[in-house]
Design a protein around this motif. Structure first.
Motif, mmCIF file in Angstrom:
data_model
loop_
_atom_site.group_PDB
_atom_site.id
_atom_site.type_symbol
_atom_site.label_atom_id
_atom_site.label_comp_id
_atom_site.label_asym_id
_atom_site.label_seq_id
_atom_site.Cartn_x
_atom_site.Cartn_y
_atom_site.Cartn_z
ATOM 1 N N GLN A 119 -8.252 14.108 13.757
ATOM 2 C CA GLN A 119 -7.181 14.864 14.403
ATOM 3 C C GLN A 119 -6.272 13.991 15.277
ATOM 4 N N GLN A 120 -6.331 12.687 15.088
ATOM 5 C CA GLN A 120 -5.445 11.775 15.811
ATOM 6 C C GLN A 120 -4.418 11.210 14.834
ATOM 7 N N ALA A 121 -3.145 11.414 15.166
ATOM 8 C CA ALA A 121 -2.067 10.919 14.311
ATOM 9 C C ALA A 121 -1.870 9.424 14.533
ATOM 10 N N LEU A 122 -1.761 8.694 13.436
ATOM 11 C CA LEU A 122 -1.530 7.252 13.480
ATOM 12 C C LEU A 122 -0.329 6.911 12.609
ATOM 13 N N GLN A 123 0.325 5.808 12.963
ATOM 14 C CA GLN A 123 1.371 5.294 12.084
ATOM 15 C C GLN A 123 1.257 3.778 12.043
ATOM 16 N N GLU A 124 1.453 3.238 10.845
ATOM 17 C CA GLU A 124 1.383 1.795 10.648
ATOM 18 C C GLU A 124 2.537 1.378 9.742
ATOM 19 N N TYR A 125 2.959 0.130 9.926
ATOM 20 C CA TYR A 125 4.035 -0.434 9.122
ATOM 21 C C TYR A 125 3.441 -1.407 8.115
ATOM 22 N N TYR A 126 3.944 -1.332 6.898
ATOM 23 C CA TYR A 126 3.475 -2.208 5.828
ATOM 24 C C TYR A 126 4.671 -2.712 5.030
ATOM 25 N N GLY A 127 4.440 -3.827 4.335
ATOM 26 C CA GLY A 127 5.403 -4.334 3.368
ATOM 27 C C GLY A 127 4.674 -4.569 2.057
ATOM 28 N N PHE A 128 5.241 -4.104 0.978
ATOM 29 C CA PHE A 128 4.609 -4.211 -0.324
ATOM 30 C C PHE A 128 5.513 -4.938 -1.312
ATOM 31 N N PRO A 129 5.060 -6.067 -1.868
ATOM 32 C CA PRO A 129 5.772 -6.629 -3.016
ATOM 33 C C PRO A 129 5.344 -5.841 -4.261
ATOM 34 N N ILE A 130 6.311 -5.272 -4.953
ATOM 35 C CA ILE A 130 6.030 -4.433 -6.120
ATOM 36 C C ILE A 130 6.827 -4.971 -7.300
ATOM 37 N N THR A 131 6.142 -5.150 -8.419
ATOM 38 C CA THR A 131 6.781 -5.685 -9.617
ATOM 39 C C THR A 131 7.737 -4.653 -10.219
ATOM 40 N N PRO A 132 8.656 -5.097 -11.066
ATOM 41 C CA PRO A 132 9.574 -4.154 -11.718
ATOM 42 C C PRO A 132 8.860 -3.091 -12.572
ATOM 43 N N ASP A 133 7.604 -3.364 -12.972
ATOM 44 C CA ASP A 133 6.844 -2.339 -13.703
ATOM 45 C C ASP A 133 5.932 -1.540 -12.762
ATOM 46 N N PHE A 134 6.234 -1.609 -11.461
ATOM 47 C CA PHE A 134 5.614 -0.785 -10.419
ATOM 48 C C PHE A 134 4.130 -1.053 -10.203
ATOM 49 N N GLN A 135 3.795 -2.325 -10.130
ATOM 50 C CA GLN A 135 2.450 -2.763 -9.753
ATOM 51 C C GLN A 135 2.552 -3.486 -8.413
ATOM 52 N N ILE A 136 1.640 -3.185 -7.501
ATOM 53 C CA ILE A 136 1.649 -3.858 -6.196
ATOM 54 C C ILE A 136 0.986 -5.217 -6.352
ATOM 55 N N TYR A 137 1.674 -6.236 -5.860
ATOM 56 C CA TYR A 137 1.182 -7.609 -5.903
ATOM 57 C C TYR A 137 0.495 -7.870 -4.570
ATOM 58 N N GLU A 138 -0.828 -7.988 -4.600
ATOM 59 C CA GLU A 138 -1.594 -8.114 -3.372
ATOM 60 C C GLU A 138 -1.585 -9.547 -2.855
ATOM 61 N N ILE A 139 -1.687 -9.656 -1.540
ATOM 62 C CA ILE A 139 -1.682 -10.956 -0.876
ATOM 63 C C ILE A 139 -2.838 -11.817 -1.371
ATOM 64 N N LYS A 140 -3.995 -11.222 -1.589
ATOM 65 C CA LYS A 140 -5.140 -12.002 -2.079
ATOM 66 C C LYS A 140 -4.818 -12.643 -3.428
ATOM 67 N N ASP A 141 -3.987 -11.973 -4.229
ATOM 68 C CA ASP A 141 -3.599 -12.546 -5.512
ATOM 69 C C ASP A 141 -2.742 -13.793 -5.320
ATOM 70 N N ILE A 142 -1.905 -13.785 -4.288
ATOM 71 C CA ILE A 142 -1.080 -14.948 -3.982
ATOM 72 C C ILE A 142 -1.966 -16.146 -3.637
ATOM 73 N N LEU A 143 -2.983 -15.906 -2.847
ATOM 74 C CA LEU A 143 -3.862 -16.991 -2.389
ATOM 75 C C LEU A 143 -4.782 -17.495 -3.496
#
Length: 173
Positions: free
Chosen positions: A147-171
């Motif tokens: 019952q506690q409202a939270l908000q967080e900010y995120y940035g997502f690299p997403i491919t043109p075919d709408f797949q999220i490219y995760e940071i772990k994949d970069i590393l």
């Protein structure tokens, strides 16, 4: 004289249809990106956590050049700093700490090799700065936990075919 107003009307109708079509494509893109992010976040919700809403703040088109310069390079630099910080705080007196240090040093050297390769590509203009590699989507996510409202900010690299490219994949590339 009647041809001129008719041509103006036809031109205005064509212009209006182009504008409406463009707006529809942007809205469609935004809906697809929103759904991709929603599905991704929904998979990672903890028990008792509820996703309330996702607000897309900004959508950027990112080329190979910009992806390397502004996303990959900072991610790798941060990981190198993190591993160096861990090593600095480990002792040289236990076998476990020495093994962790050795493993971290190996990872640091691999990351340095990667970043050197990327810097070479940047310096030699080997990366395209006009192609669409990713959409980088900045969002604000509203959730509720106990019952506690939270908000967080995120940035997502997403491919043109709408797949999220995760940071772990970069590393791990």
């Amino acid at each position: 004289m009647k041809k001129l107003p008719l041509l103006c009307n036809v031109f205005l109708i064509l212009l209006l249809s182009v504008v409406v079509s463009s707006c529809n494509k942007e809205k469609q893109l935004e809906r697809k990106l929103h759904k991709t992010i929603e599905n991704y976040i929904a998979k990672d919700l903890k028990k008792g956590e509820q996703l309330d809403s996702i607000v897309i703040l900004k959508i950027d088109s990112v080329s190979d050049f910009h992806f390397v310069k502004y996303i990959i390079k900072p991610v790798i630099d941060n990981r190198i700093e993190e591993l160096s910080f861990i090593n600095f705080h480990l002792s040289d007196s236990t076998i476990e700490d020495l093994q962790i240090k050795q493993n971290n040093e190996r990872k640091i050297n691999e990351l340095i090799d990667k970043i050197t390769g990327y810097e070479t590509q940047l310096n030699n203009n080997q990366l395209d700065s006009n192609n669409l590699k990713y959409y980088f989507v900045s969002v604000k996510v509203h959730t509720t936990v106990s019952q506690q409202a939270l908000q967080e900010y995120y940035g997502f690299p997403i491919t043109p075919d709408f797949q999220i490219y995760e940071i772990k994949d970069i590393l791990e590339e």
